[in-house]
Design an enzyme around this catalytic site. Structure first.
Site, PDB file in Angstrom:
ATOM      1  N   HIS A  32     -30.227   4.193  -6.673  1.00  0.00           N
ATOM      2  CA  HIS A  32     -29.831   4.375  -8.076  1.00  0.00           C
ATOM      3  C   HIS A  32     -29.930   5.851  -8.439  1.00  0.00           C
ATOM      4  CE1 HIS A  32     -29.571   3.653 -12.415  1.00  0.00           C
ATOM      5  NE2 HIS A  32     -30.583   4.509 -12.541  1.00  0.00           N
ATOM      6  N   ALA A  49       0.817  -1.213   0.000  1.00  0.00           N
ATOM      7  CA  ALA A  49       0.000   0.000   0.000  1.00  0.00           C
ATOM      8  C   ALA A  49       0.853   1.266   0.000  1.00  0.00           C
ATOM      9  CB  ALA A  49      -0.940  -0.010   1.201  1.00  0.00           C
TER      10      ALA A  49
END
Length: 481
Positions: A460, A198
């Site tokens: 949505h 990372a």
């Protein structure tokens, strides 16, 4: 007479200061010992300031690609290195002050200095025996200092430091750790990053976006080795598309220093060597725990593989001595340290229903571009355990919100136990996945099955819809692919 407490915590990083706050909330008389800066590495030289740098890089990226959004920017887009670094340091300073406020608000005593356990239940605090790796913040007002302090429970939360390979030790000028990489005085023209975990990938992503010629060298067969191979492969392709060079199954065997550059000798798995010259090099080959000079060995505290050995509640083999966070071993993540500390101190206080830490349910996030996030078993690990699994996948290219954002490259991957419907793992690469992953973390903690997820309504248009579609795909029911 020594000052006496119920709990003393050594180290004020995310694990230490959160543990101190929770201990105080539970009515325990609490003190925290710090030798460098409140907030530890995460707030001062890690998680937070790096995200500030990456945010600047993200804005730079959008500015350079403004035409993709129907926008026009007159003139050349360029970075002011000093201003970028100053903003990052300002973010860090603000949070550092916030930790001091939390200590005062919760009546936690701050003891400034370096602690050593002299016997169970006792520490002696003296001046730091070595200077800080970076300039210290000013010593806060109202803190206690050198002396002897006692507590029924002593929690070691001293974190970790950059690991150095013999012969390739960072020198702060040509070979950097993440400390120096965070505060460049000017942008190098070229950069070699050794290690693709990372830390390495985040800095590689930052510097590449800032226009630096970046080469990443990784000894393992994939970048971000702890991640699912399919996710890592997608991330690698995207990073290479941005101009980053990535050499896998390759190691740095030697580094020669010039006046203002390094020349590294690289060896591939076939034994063939090559050399690469770069202005600077970042050593990102992991970290090592800060357990030395604490008096632990004399007390008989067990150390294994460079970390303090604990049970799921932070307890060591010596009664009254505990360890949390990086010093207690992987995964070395700030949120793991915080949760581990809360579990530890709640167990000390006798809070009912405290569960031991389940490391399998700790999410991991890498804030490169594209972002990578995961929780639970990879597909390979699940198969290695002999699990009969179902795997679902859903591409960003089929999601309306991702397309509208101009971020249509990525994947959501879910892994289920075929017999029970248990969610075993979730793995993501793409825009904002470091925020999305928590939905699956909550699901795993609630022991949610595929049926529960299928019957959950996702809003949505959102990126989160892909999470449900990935679940549906695992059972042959994807609606938009």
């Amino acid at each position: 007479m020594a000052d006496s407490y119920d709990v003393i915590i050594i180290g004020s990083g995310p694990g230490g200061y959160v543990t101190a706050v929770r201990a105080a909330q539970l009515g325990l008389k609490t003190a925290i010992v710090e030798r460098e800066h409140l907030g530890g590495i995460c707030l001062n030289w890690g998680c937070i300031p790096t995200k500030a740098l990456l945010r600047s890089a993200e804005i730079m990226h959008y500015a350079e690609h403004a035409k993709n959004y129907g926008l026009k920017i007159d003139g050349t887009v360029s970075a002011d290195t000093k201003a970028v670094v100053d903003r990052s340091r300002g973010v860090s300073a603000r949070l550092n002050g916030g930790v001091g406020f939390l200590m005062k608000k919760n009546k936690v005593d701050v003891i400034w200095g370096e602690a050593k356990l002299t016997k169970p239940g006792e520490i002696v605090v003296g001046k730091p025996t070595k200077p800080a790796m970076q300039p210290q913040h000013p010593v806060p007002k109202g803190v206690k200092g050198e002396g002897t302090y006692t507590a029924k429970h002593i929690i070691v939360a001293t974190g970790a430091r950059p690991r150095a390979l013999p012969g390739i030790e960072p020198d702060g000028k040509l070979i950097w750790t993440y400390f120096e990489a965070m505060i460049p005085q000017e942008m190098p023209k070229s950069l070699l990053v050794m290690g693709s975990g990372a830390i390495g990938i985040e800095f590689a992503s930052f510097y590449r976006t800032m226009g630096v010629d970046v080469t990443v060298v990784e000894i393992m067969p994939q970048i971000m080795p702890v991640e699912d191979n399919e996710i890592s492969t997608i991330a690698k392709k995207q990073l290479e598309k941005q101009g980053m060079k990535i050499l896998l199954e390759t190691k740095v065997t030697k580094v020669e220093k010039g006046a203002n550059s390094i020349t590294a000798t690289l060896e591939g798995k076939d034994g063939k060597t090559q050399t690469i010259t770069a202005d600077r090099m970042i050593s990102a080959v992991g970290v090592q725990c800060n357990f030395e000079n604490l008096g632990l060995e004399a007390l008989g505290v067990k150390i294994d593989r460079g970390a303090i050995v604990t049970d799921g509640y932070g307890r060591t083999n010596v009664p009254g001595v505990y360890a949390i966070g990086d010093v207690a071993g992987p995964p070395m993540l700030a949120h793991k340290a915080e949760h581990e500390g809360v579990i530890c101190v709640e167990k000390i206080a006798g809070v009912p229903g405290v569960h031991a830490l389940d490391k399998l349910k700790i999410p991991g996030c890498t804030y490169c571009q594209p972002q990578v996030a995961s929780v639970g078993l990879t597909e390979a690990k699940a198969k290695e355990q002999g699990r009969d699994i179902r795997v679902g996948r859903f591409s960003f290219a089929a999601n309306g919100k991702a397309i509208a954002l101009g971020e249509d490259q990525g994947l959501i991957k879910t892994i289920f136990d075929k017999k029970t419907g248990e969610l075993l793992g979730a793995h993501m690469v793409g825009a904002e996945v470091t925020e999305l992953i928590q939905g699956f973390v909550v699901a795993m903690n609630l022991e949610t099955t595929e049926e529960d997820l299928m019957h959950t309504v996702f809003p949505h248009p959102t990126l989160s819809e892909m999470m449900k579609e990935s679940v549906l795909d695992a059972y042959g029911r994807a609606l938009n692919a």
